[in-house]
Design a protein around this motif. Structure first.
Motif, PDB file in Angstrom:
ATOM      1  N   PHE A  82      83.589  73.793 -15.573  1.00  0.00           N
ATOM      2  CA  PHE A  82      84.849  73.269 -15.025  1.00  0.00           C
ATOM      3  C   PHE A  82      85.199  73.871 -13.662  1.00  0.00           C
ATOM      4  CE2 PHE A  82      85.235  73.186 -19.702  1.00  0.00           C
ATOM      5  CZ  PHE A  82      85.293  71.812 -19.883  1.00  0.00           C
ATOM      6  N   ALA A  83      84.211  74.113 -12.827  1.00  0.00           N
ATOM      7  CA  ALA A  83      84.444  74.742 -11.523  1.00  0.00           C
ATOM      8  C   ALA A  83      85.409  73.930 -10.658  1.00  0.00           C
ATOM      9  CB  ALA A  83      83.124  74.947 -10.795  1.00  0.00           C
ATOM     10  N   GLU A  84      85.228  72.629 -10.608  1.00  0.00           N
ATOM     11  CA  GLU A  84      86.113  71.798  -9.781  1.00  0.00           C
ATOM     12  C   GLU A  84      87.553  71.831 -10.299  1.00  0.00           C
ATOM     13  OE1 GLU A  84      83.186  70.483 -10.940  1.00  0.00           O
ATOM     14  OE2 GLU A  84      82.032  70.306  -9.088  1.00  0.00           O
ATOM     15  N   GLY A  85      87.712  71.769 -11.609  1.00  0.00           N
ATOM     16  CA  GLY A  85      89.056  71.806 -12.189  1.00  0.00           C
ATOM     17  C   GLY A  85      89.755  73.137 -11.935  1.00  0.00           C
ATOM     18  N   ILE A  86      89.007  74.234 -12.015  1.00  0.00           N
ATOM     19  CA  ILE A  86      89.584  75.551 -11.735  1.00  0.00           C
ATOM     20  C   ILE A  86      90.024  75.620 -10.276  1.00  0.00           C
ATOM     21  CG2 ILE A  86      89.052  78.019 -11.539  1.00  0.00           C
ATOM     22  CD1 ILE A  86      87.170  77.611 -13.998  1.00  0.00           C
ATOM     23  N   CYS A  87      89.181  75.113  -9.374  1.00  0.00           N
ATOM     24  CA  CYS A  87      89.537  75.108  -7.952  1.00  0.00           C
ATOM     25  C   CYS A  87      90.744  74.217  -7.681  1.00  0.00           C
ATOM     26  CB  CYS A  87      88.347  74.644  -7.110  1.00  0.00           C
ATOM     27  SG  CYS A  87      87.030  75.857  -7.045  1.00  0.00           S
ATOM     28  N   LYS A  88      90.822  73.098  -8.359  1.00  0.00           N
ATOM     29  CA  LYS A  88      91.959  72.196  -8.182  1.00  0.00           C
ATOM     30  C   LYS A  88      93.245  72.866  -8.667  1.00  0.00           C
ATOM     31  CE  LYS A  88      93.515  67.554  -9.419  1.00  0.00           C
ATOM     32  NZ  LYS A  88      93.210  66.354 -10.208  1.00  0.00           N
ATOM     33  N   LEU A  89      93.192  73.525  -9.801  1.00  0.00           N
ATOM     34  CA  LEU A  89      94.352  74.202 -10.362  1.00  0.00           C
ATOM     35  C   LEU A  89      94.853  75.320  -9.444  1.00  0.00           C
ATOM     36  CD1 LEU A  89      96.208  74.503 -12.902  1.00  0.00           C
ATOM     37  CD2 LEU A  89      94.554  76.191 -13.703  1.00  0.00           C
ATOM     38  N   LEU A  90      93.918  76.055  -8.853  1.00  0.00           N
ATOM     39  CA  LEU A  90      94.287  77.168  -7.979  1.00  0.00           C
ATOM     40  C   LEU A  90      94.431  76.743  -6.517  1.00  0.00           C
ATOM     41  CD1 LEU A  90      91.939  79.928  -9.471  1.00  0.00           C
ATOM     42  CD2 LEU A  90      94.377  79.566  -9.925  1.00  0.00           C
ATOM     43  N   LYS A  91      94.286  75.443  -6.251  1.00  0.00           N
ATOM     44  CA  LYS A  91      94.361  74.884  -4.895  1.00  0.00           C
ATOM     45  C   LYS A  91      93.363  75.576  -3.964  1.00  0.00           C
ATOM     46  CE  LYS A  91      98.307  72.421  -5.466  1.00  0.00           C
ATOM     47  NZ  LYS A  91      98.133  71.283  -6.270  1.00  0.00           N
ATOM     48  N   LEU A  92      92.124  75.641  -4.410  1.00  0.00           N
ATOM     49  CA  LEU A  92      91.043  76.255  -3.650  1.00  0.00           C
ATOM     50  C   LEU A  92      89.902  75.259  -3.487  1.00  0.00           C
ATOM     51  CD1 LEU A  92      90.981  79.730  -5.424  1.00  0.00           C
ATOM     52  CD2 LEU A  92      91.980  79.207  -3.210  1.00  0.00           C
TER      53      LEU A  92
END
Length: 184
Positions: A24-34
């Protein structure tokens, strides 16, 4: 907590975190706005997964525990750089992630520096086939366990002694030395 259960639990935690970061790398980045940092999250996940597998599969656990501590330091430094980024909604998630990683880091440091974390290996008296290298009989252990409060005298008849050793063997879950010698 048991000195052997904590490293094992941290190993499973590493495997879970690693698989989560890889999947879930993309989802984690989306959640953290990264956005655009999914590759970094995947690399962190691969490191976490490798550390977890090392903790679960290798007999010498201390180096793998210190690898977790080093990975936590890397995670904290990366999270620290994101805290100054603007975005009010993601700031809460970043702060919560930082606090969580800090807590896990403290547990990892405790586990890695605990003097009772030892090499996980078979006891020295076991041979490769899983049986005792030397017979446990005659060590006094069978008499102590099988005695049921009776004092063991030197004049005990052989049948009674044999019965006590068999009872002790069953209670302790020890293999029968006679069948082990026949297999060899």
């Amino acid at each position: 907590m048991d000195a052997h259960r904590l490293p094992r639990g941290l190993g499973w935690l590493s495997v879970g975190l690693g698989l989560t970061e890889l999947t879930f790398a993309e989802g984690i980045c989306k959640l953290l706005k990264l956005r655009g940092h999914a590759g970094v999250v995947r690399a962190l996940g691969a490191r976490e997964l490798l550390t977890g597998i090392g903790l679960l599969s290798q007999p010498e656990r201390r180096p793998w525990l210190w690898a977790r501590v080093a990975g936590d330091a890397l995670d904290l430094s990366l999270l620290g750089t994101t805290l100054s980024r603007p975005s009010t909604s993601a700031a809460v998630w970043r702060a919560a992630s930082t606090v969580a990683v800090l807590g896990i880091t403290l547990i990892d440091i405790y586990a890695a520096s605990a003097p009772r974390i030892r090499r996980m290996s078979l006891p020295e008296n076991l041979d490769v086939k899983g049986g005792p290298a030397e017979s446990w009989r005659g060590s006094g252990l069978a008499e102590d366990v099988g005695g049921k409060g009776e004092s063991v005298s030197t004049e005990m008849d052989e049948a009674k002694r044999h019965q006590m050793m068999q009872e002790a063997q069953i209670r302790l879950g020890l293999p029968d030395p006679e069948t082990l010698t026949r297999r060899s």
